[in-house]
Write an enzyme that holds these catalytic residues in place. Structure first.
Site, PDB file in Angstrom:
ATOM      1  N   ILE A 157      46.568  31.401  35.205  1.00 47.99           N
ATOM      2  CA  ILE A 157      46.023  32.222  36.300  1.00 47.99           C
ATOM      3  C   ILE A 157      44.651  32.761  35.906  1.00 47.99           C
ATOM      4  O   ILE A 157      43.707  32.729  36.697  1.00 47.99           O
ATOM      5  CB  ILE A 157      46.958  33.423  36.618  1.00 47.99           C
ATOM      6  N   ASP A 209      41.601  38.052  26.146  1.00 48.25           N
ATOM      7  CA  ASP A 209      42.856  37.320  25.949  1.00 48.25           C
ATOM      8  C   ASP A 209      43.136  37.320  24.458  1.00 48.25           C
ATOM      9  O   ASP A 209      42.215  37.575  23.660  1.00 48.25           O
ATOM     10  CB  ASP A 209      42.708  35.868  26.482  1.00 48.25           C
ATOM     11  N   SER A 225      51.503  40.203  35.991  1.00 48.26           N
ATOM     12  CA  SER A 225      52.538  39.717  35.060  1.00 48.26           C
ATOM     13  C   SER A 225      53.934  40.049  35.575  1.00 48.26           C
ATOM     14  O   SER A 225      54.211  41.184  35.962  1.00 48.26           O
ATOM     15  CB  SER A 225      52.360  40.365  33.689  1.00 48.26           C
ATOM     16  N   ASP A 231      52.866  36.386  48.116  1.00 51.56           N
ATOM     17  CA  ASP A 231      53.963  36.285  49.089  1.00 51.56           C
ATOM     18  C   ASP A 231      53.407  36.243  50.515  1.00 51.56           C
ATOM     19  O   ASP A 231      53.926  35.537  51.384  1.00 51.56           O
ATOM     20  CB  ASP A 231      54.921  37.472  48.920  1.00 51.56           C
ATOM     21  N   HIS A 258      58.665  41.759  44.423  1.00 55.99           N
ATOM     22  CA  HIS A 258      58.169  40.403  44.188  1.00 55.99           C
ATOM     23  C   HIS A 258      59.151  39.594  43.344  1.00 55.99           C
ATOM     24  O   HIS A 258      58.873  39.279  42.193  1.00 55.99           O
ATOM     25  CB  HIS A 258      56.785  40.431  43.529  1.00 55.99           C
TER      26      HIS A 258
END
Ligand SMILES: NC(=O)C1=CN([C@@H]2O[C@H](COP(=O)(O)OP(=O)(O)OC[C@H]3O[C@@H](n4cnc5c(N)ncnc54)[C@H](O)[C@@H]3O)[C@@H](O)[C@H]2O)C=CC1
Ligand SMILES: O=C([O-])CC(=O)C(=O)O
Length: 336
Positions: A35, A56, A144, A176, A203
């Site tokens: 992502i 990261d 996440s 969604d 979710h």
């Protein structure tokens, strides 16, 4: 019809005028992932973003170097990749307006989002501690999974450090909504750009509640309705299965996350009437002991401006909401 060159030039013009209005630093934590990379790319294309900080545990400087060569908003924008040190994380977060968190492991076939809890809860907890210390006033957008549990974790961390502002914490449920508009358009043979389906709840699986009665097609019923609702609730599983062990939705999620970030920036730069469904601390089911719930939320310069009630729903949808609340309560309680 625009040529590619003409479109690009007008895009750059908009970029310049937006950036001259306001400076917005956006930080992505987990920027090298499935992502993180396309999300960072889309943010680089967004003229409202004037500084992009990529972090990261592996590879962020490379992603940043690559993205920084894209000649959008090139006069002003700075793209920086940070190495995984305490100092790197602090710098990535310092002075930022929006923090997107897609750090963590994705599902494999046969897993639920809840199965990711053990790994992702601690990743999100550590990143939330850093954000609470270095960016206490930023908007925190949690991608996440399991979102139903990771958002309450972030809330508790911010509370424990005395900097919790419920108006600035969002679970990203935009995918969604994106799926719902796409899937309903497939059923009705329409343009998804004209289909807006409100999705409430949480979710994961049955906590995802699409309100078809409030859409352009309230009369969809029977097996067609059952199948549509099921596809929206389990759209993530469709991608996990198709990727066959290589992860879950990344590209559509990047688009949905970039859209949500764009909405927040628009609202913070003064645009009125910006509404996005998102998972926030919400009064809607507090009396039932459920502190977080996704519904339509109006965004403003201070984050959450107004939380809309779910509105009129039919018996079919009430049953979906009832089922949602049972699972959602468990997911939220598991979080902190
Ligand atoms: N909210 C939503 O609608 C959606 C959520 N997701 C969730 O997003 C998460 C990420 O998915 P992918 O990008 O596909 O996974 P991925 O494995 O491709 O990327 C995750 C990245 O996070 C990084 N990372 C791990 N620990 C970190 C830490 N402590 N600090 C910074 N970075 C760290 C990894 O190095 C990796 O680059 C998953 O939990 C997934 O379930 C996925 C799709 C939709
Ligand atoms: O299904 C997953 O694990 C990823 C996700 O949240 C989605 O695609 O909605």
């Amino acid at each position: 019809m625009f040529t590619a060159r003409q479109t690009f030039t007008s895009f750059q013009r908009r970029a310049f005028s937006a950036s001259s209005r306001q400076s917005s630093k956006v930080t992505v934590l987990g920027a090298s992932g499935g992502i993180g990379q396309p999300l960072s790319l889309l943010l680089k294309l967004n003229p409202r973003v004037t500084e992009l900080a990529l972090y990261d545990i592996r590879g962020a400087p490379g992603v940043a170097a690559d993205i920084s060569h894209i000649n959008t908003n090139s006069k002003d924008i700075k793209v920086t990749g940070y190495i995984p040190t305490t100092e790197g994380l602090r710098e990535a977060l310092s002075g930022t307006e929006v923090v997107l968190i897609p750090a963590g492991v994705p599902r494999k076939p046969g897993m639920t989002r809840d199965d990711l809890f053990n790994t992702n809860a601690s990743i999100v907890r550590d990143l939330a501690k850093a954000a609470a210390d270095s960016a206490p006033d930023a908007n925190i957008l949690v991608i996440s999974n399991p979102v139903n549990s990771t958002v309450p974790i972030v809330a508790e961390i911010f509370k424990s450090r005395g900097v919790y502002n419920p108006k600035r914490l969002f679970g990203v449920t935009s995918l969604d909504v994106v799926r719902a508009s796409r899937f309903i358009s497939e059923v009705k043979g329409t343009n998804p750009a004209n289909e807006n389906v409100t999705v409430v709840g949480g979710h994961s699986g049955v906590t995802i509640v699409p309100l078809i009665s409030q859409s352009n097609h309230p009369n969809i019923s029977g097996e067609t309705l059952d199948k549509l609702v099921n596809r929206i609730q389990f759209g993530g599983d469709e991608v996990v299965k198709a990727k066959d062990g290589a992860g879950s939705a990344t590209l559509s999620m990047a688009m949905a996350g970039a859209r949500f970030a764009e909405s927040l920036l628009k609202a913070s730069q003064g645009q009125k009437g910006v509404i996005e469904p998102t998972f926030v601390e919400s009064p809607l089911y507090k009396e039932k002991g459920i502190d977080f719930f996704a519904s339509r939320v109006e965004l403003g310069p201070k984050g959450v401006e107004k939380i809309y009630p779910i509105g009129k729903i039919n018996d079919y949808e009430q049953k979906l909401v009832d089922a949602c609340l049972i699972d959602l309560r468990k997911n939220i309680e598991k979080g902190p």
